[in-house]
Design a protein around this motif. Structure first.
Motif, PDB file in Angstrom:
ATOM      1  N   ALA A   1       0.834  -1.204   0.000  1.00 16.71           N
ATOM      2  CA  ALA A   1       0.000   0.000   0.000  1.00 16.71           C
ATOM      3  C   ALA A   1       0.867   1.253   0.000  1.00 16.71           C
ATOM      4  O   ALA A   1       0.477   2.293  -0.547  1.00 16.71           O
ATOM      5  N   ALA A   2       2.042   1.146   0.599  1.00 13.00           N
ATOM      6  CA  ALA A   2       2.963   2.285   0.630  1.00 13.00           C
ATOM      7  C   ALA A   2       3.659   2.491  -0.711  1.00 13.00           C
ATOM      8  O   ALA A   2       4.149   3.592  -0.990  1.00 13.00           O
ATOM      9  N   GLY A   3       3.693   1.452  -1.534  1.00 11.25           N
ATOM     10  CA  GLY A   3       4.318   1.570  -2.850  1.00 11.25           C
ATOM     11  C   GLY A   3       5.799   1.874  -2.797  1.00 11.25           C
ATOM     12  O   GLY A   3       6.350   2.546  -3.672  1.00 11.25           O
ATOM     13  N   ILE A   4       6.467   1.340  -1.783  1.00 12.53           N
ATOM     14  CA  ILE A   4       7.884   1.652  -1.563  1.00 12.53           C
ATOM     15  C   ILE A   4       8.777   0.648  -2.297  1.00 12.53           C
ATOM     16  O   ILE A   4       8.534  -0.558  -2.271  1.00 12.53           O
ATOM     17  N   ASP A   5       9.822   1.162  -2.934  1.00  9.37           N
ATOM     18  CA  ASP A   5      10.860   0.315  -3.511  1.00  9.37           C
ATOM     19  C   ASP A   5      11.775  -0.145  -2.376  1.00  9.37           C
ATOM     20  O   ASP A   5      12.600   0.636  -1.882  1.00  9.37           O
ATOM     21  N   LEU A   6      11.606  -1.376  -1.973  1.00 12.95           N
ATOM     22  CA  LEU A   6      12.331  -1.856  -0.798  1.00 12.95           C
ATOM     23  C   LEU A   6      13.838  -1.702  -0.961  1.00 12.95           C
ATOM     24  O   LEU A   6      14.516  -1.167  -0.079  1.00 12.95           O
ATOM     25  N   ALA A   7      14.372  -2.149  -2.095  1.00 13.36           N
ATOM     26  CA  ALA A   7      15.820  -2.114  -2.281  1.00 13.36           C
ATOM     27  C   ALA A   7      16.358  -0.691  -2.287  1.00 13.36           C
ATOM     28  O   ALA A   7      17.513  -0.457  -1.908  1.00 13.36           O
ATOM     29  N   GLY A   8      15.526   0.253  -2.675  1.00 14.65           N
ATOM     30  CA  GLY A   8      15.975   1.630  -2.713  1.00 14.65           C
ATOM     31  C   GLY A   8      15.874   2.344  -1.375  1.00 14.65           C
ATOM     32  O   GLY A   8      16.485   3.407  -1.183  1.00 14.65           O
ATOM     33  N   LYS A   9      15.115   1.789  -0.442  1.00 16.82           N
ATOM     34  CA  LYS A   9      14.858   2.469   0.824  1.00 16.82           C
ATOM     35  C   LYS A   9      15.380   1.722   2.044  1.00 16.82           C
ATOM     36  O   LYS A   9      15.441   2.294   3.129  1.00 16.82           O
ATOM     37  N   ALA A  10      15.706   0.451   1.914  1.00 19.05           N
ATOM     38  CA  ALA A  10      16.168  -0.341   3.056  1.00 19.05           C
ATOM     39  C   ALA A  10      17.481  -1.029   2.718  1.00 19.05           C
ATOM     40  O   ALA A  10      17.699  -1.450   1.577  1.00 19.05           O
ATOM     41  N   ARG A  11      18.330  -1.143   3.721  1.00 21.54           N
ATOM     42  CA  ARG A  11      19.609  -1.843   3.537  1.00 21.54           C
ATOM     43  C   ARG A  11      19.504  -3.299   3.915  1.00 21.54           C
ATOM     44  O   ARG A  11      20.195  -4.148   3.370  1.00 21.54           O
ATOM     45  N   PHE A  12      18.627  -3.604   4.896  1.00 27.05           N
ATOM     46  CA  PHE A  12      18.439  -4.972   5.360  1.00 27.05           C
ATOM     47  C   PHE A  12      16.961  -5.219   5.621  1.00 27.05           C
ATOM     48  O   PHE A  12      16.180  -4.276   5.776  1.00 27.05           O
ATOM     49  N   VAL A  13      16.584  -6.501   5.690  1.00 30.21           N
ATOM     50  CA  VAL A  13      15.271  -6.908   6.197  1.00 30.21           C
ATOM     51  C   VAL A  13      15.479  -7.933   7.292  1.00 30.21           C
ATOM     52  O   VAL A  13      16.519  -8.616   7.354  1.00 30.21           O
ATOM     53  N   ALA A  14      14.497  -8.033   8.180  1.00 29.82           N
ATOM     54  CA  ALA A  14      14.518  -9.042   9.236  1.00 29.82           C
ATOM     55  C   ALA A  14      13.089  -9.250   9.712  1.00 29.82           C
ATOM     56  O   ALA A  14      12.239  -8.360   9.575  1.00 29.82           O
ATOM     57  N   GLY A  15      12.819 -10.409  10.268  1.00 30.33           N
ATOM     58  CA  GLY A  15      11.495 -10.689  10.814  1.00 30.33           C
ATOM     59  C   GLY A  15      11.612 -11.605  12.011  1.00 30.33           C
ATOM     60  O   GLY A  15      12.552 -12.405  12.111  1.00 30.33           O
ATOM     61  N   HIS A  16      10.653 -11.489  12.918  1.00 35.49           N
ATOM     62  CA  HIS A  16      10.667 -12.291  14.137  1.00 35.49           C
ATOM     63  C   HIS A  16       9.902 -13.588  13.886  1.00 35.49           C
ATOM     64  O   HIS A  16       8.692 -13.574  13.688  1.00 35.49           O
ATOM     65  N   SER A  17      10.627 -14.708  13.886  1.00 34.50           N
ATOM     66  CA  SER A  17      10.027 -16.031  13.686  1.00 34.50           C
ATOM     67  C   SER A  17       9.299 -16.086  12.340  1.00 34.50           C
ATOM     68  O   SER A  17       9.938 -15.973  11.294  1.00 34.50           O
ATOM     69  N   LEU A  18       7.951 -16.229  12.334  1.00 38.98           N
ATOM     70  CA  LEU A  18       7.258 -16.275  11.051  1.00 38.98           C
ATOM     71  C   LEU A  18       7.521 -15.008  10.234  1.00 38.98           C
ATOM     72  O   LEU A  18       7.455 -15.011   8.998  1.00 38.98           O
ATOM     73  N   GLY A  19       7.832 -13.899  10.928  1.00 41.57           N
ATOM     74  CA  GLY A  19       8.129 -12.651  10.237  1.00 41.57           C
ATOM     75  C   GLY A  19       9.321 -12.757   9.308  1.00 41.57           C
ATOM     76  O   GLY A  19       9.492 -11.932   8.398  1.00 41.57           O
ATOM     77  N   GLU A  20      10.166 -13.756   9.512  1.00 39.63           N
ATOM     78  CA  GLU A  20      11.283 -13.979   8.600  1.00 39.63           C
ATOM     79  C   GLU A  20      10.771 -14.343   7.206  1.00 39.63           C
ATOM     80  O   GLU A  20      11.350 -13.925   6.193  1.00 39.63           O
ATOM     81  N   TYR A  21       9.684 -15.092   7.138  1.00 38.31           N
ATOM     82  CA  TYR A  21       9.073 -15.406   5.838  1.00 38.31           C
ATOM     83  C   TYR A  21       8.507 -14.140   5.203  1.00 38.31           C
ATOM     84  O   TYR A  21       8.624 -13.935   3.992  1.00 38.31           O
TER      85      TYR A  21
END
Length: 307
Positions: free
Chosen positions: A74-94
């Motif tokens: 919904a935010a329409g954000i280009d993840l690779a352009g705005k974030a250096r890393f991703v992470a999630g807690h347990s199921l959030g990793e998926y």
């Protein structure tokens, strides 16, 4: 530098996704695709309940993922352009891996449905338990579970932040741990209202199920590195990610270390999509970091303007 982070089980609530779907075509498309992937009206369950059905592990896991991905899209954000890393807690990793393009949305929903069913089925209801140790760090928690095991399974499940550690195992061992924790200086030790003992050796049947499920799915390298739960280190290799997702079912969620390591790598802004659970943990781990929780359309609009 930013990291996009995604919550785990327990962040579900009746009404989740409803306003997003009504307001954003992109969010609505996410929920429709997940419904089609699972062959059920998960979106209706998310919007209307009942709460006890939504809380079932097999429903909560894909629902939390769907809500977070709907928020991101919904935010329409280009993840690779705005974030250096991703992470999630347990199921959030998926969820993080879906956001970064390793899994497509349909695959992610089906994997989490399988994961939820397998984790619930791994241990008969009532045989296992989990507890939160408050005012206890990892060293205290490890001492507690070592003393409480007495030949049964009792392990650290989630190292959430410097003052909150969750333990898991057989019911009798976890109940022993409640008393031992007080003796070792924990401020509080409370049983958690969960249906299975996640992230301990009792989940091995679920890990085996996920090994089978992950063996046959298409995976792509993530657009940005994932900080993995079980290593607290960045990973990009598809083969390694697959192995770590299997290990994660029985392994400890090293969230405190993951956040600390991201901060040490230069992350100054953590953006949590679809929940408000991880933000307080992040502030206790990295007090100087900026934390943004993105749940509502107003949150989305504010984030888009900011970044």
């Amino acid at each position: 530098m930013r990291a996009f982070i995604f919550p785990g089980q327990g962040s579900q609530s009746v009404g989740m996704g409803k306003t997003l779907a009504e307001t954003s075509p992109a969010a609505r498309a996410v929920l429709e695709e997940v419904d089609a992937a699972l062959g059920q009206s998960l979106a209706r369950l998310m919007a209307e309940g009942p709460a006890d059905e939504l809380t079932l592990t097999e429903n909560a896991q894909p629902a939390i993922m769907a809500n977070a991905i709907a928020t991101l899209r919904a935010a329409g954000i280009d993840l690779a352009g705005k974030a250096r890393f991703v992470a999630g807690h347990s199921l959030g990793e998926y969820t993080a891996l879906c956001a970064a393009g390793t899994f497509d949305l349909t695959t992610t929903a089906r994997l989490l449905k399988t994961r939820g069913l397998a984790m619930q089925a791994a241990v008969p209801v009532g045989d296992g338990a989990m507890a939160a140790l408050l005012g206890a760090d990892l060293a205290v928690a490890q001492a507690v579970v070592d003393a409480a095991a007495q030949g049964e399974v009792c392990a650290v499940a989630n190292d959430n932040d410097p003052s909150q550690v969750v333990i898991s195992g057989s019911k009798a061992a976890v109940e022993r741990a409640l008393e031992i924790a007080k003796e070792k200086g924990a401020k509080r030790a409370i049983l958690l209202p969960v249906s299975a003992p996640f992230h301990c050796a009792l989940m091995q049947p679920a890990a085996d199920a996920m090994a089978g499920a992950l063996a046959g799915v298409a995976m792509a390298p993530p657009a940005v590195p994932l900080y993995a739960n079980v290593t607290a280190e960045p990973v990009e290799s598809v083969d390694t990610i697959r192995e770590l997702l299997i290990e994660q079912v029985t392994g400890i969620v090293r969230w405190r270390e993951s956040v600390a390591n991201m901060a040490a790598a230069g992350v100054t802004h953590f953006v949590e999509f679809g929940g408000k659970v991880l933000g307080p943990m992040v502030k206790r781990i990295a007090p100087d970091a900026q934390v943004t929780n993105v749940v509502t359309m107003d949150d989305i609009d504010a984030l888009v303007k900011e970044i």
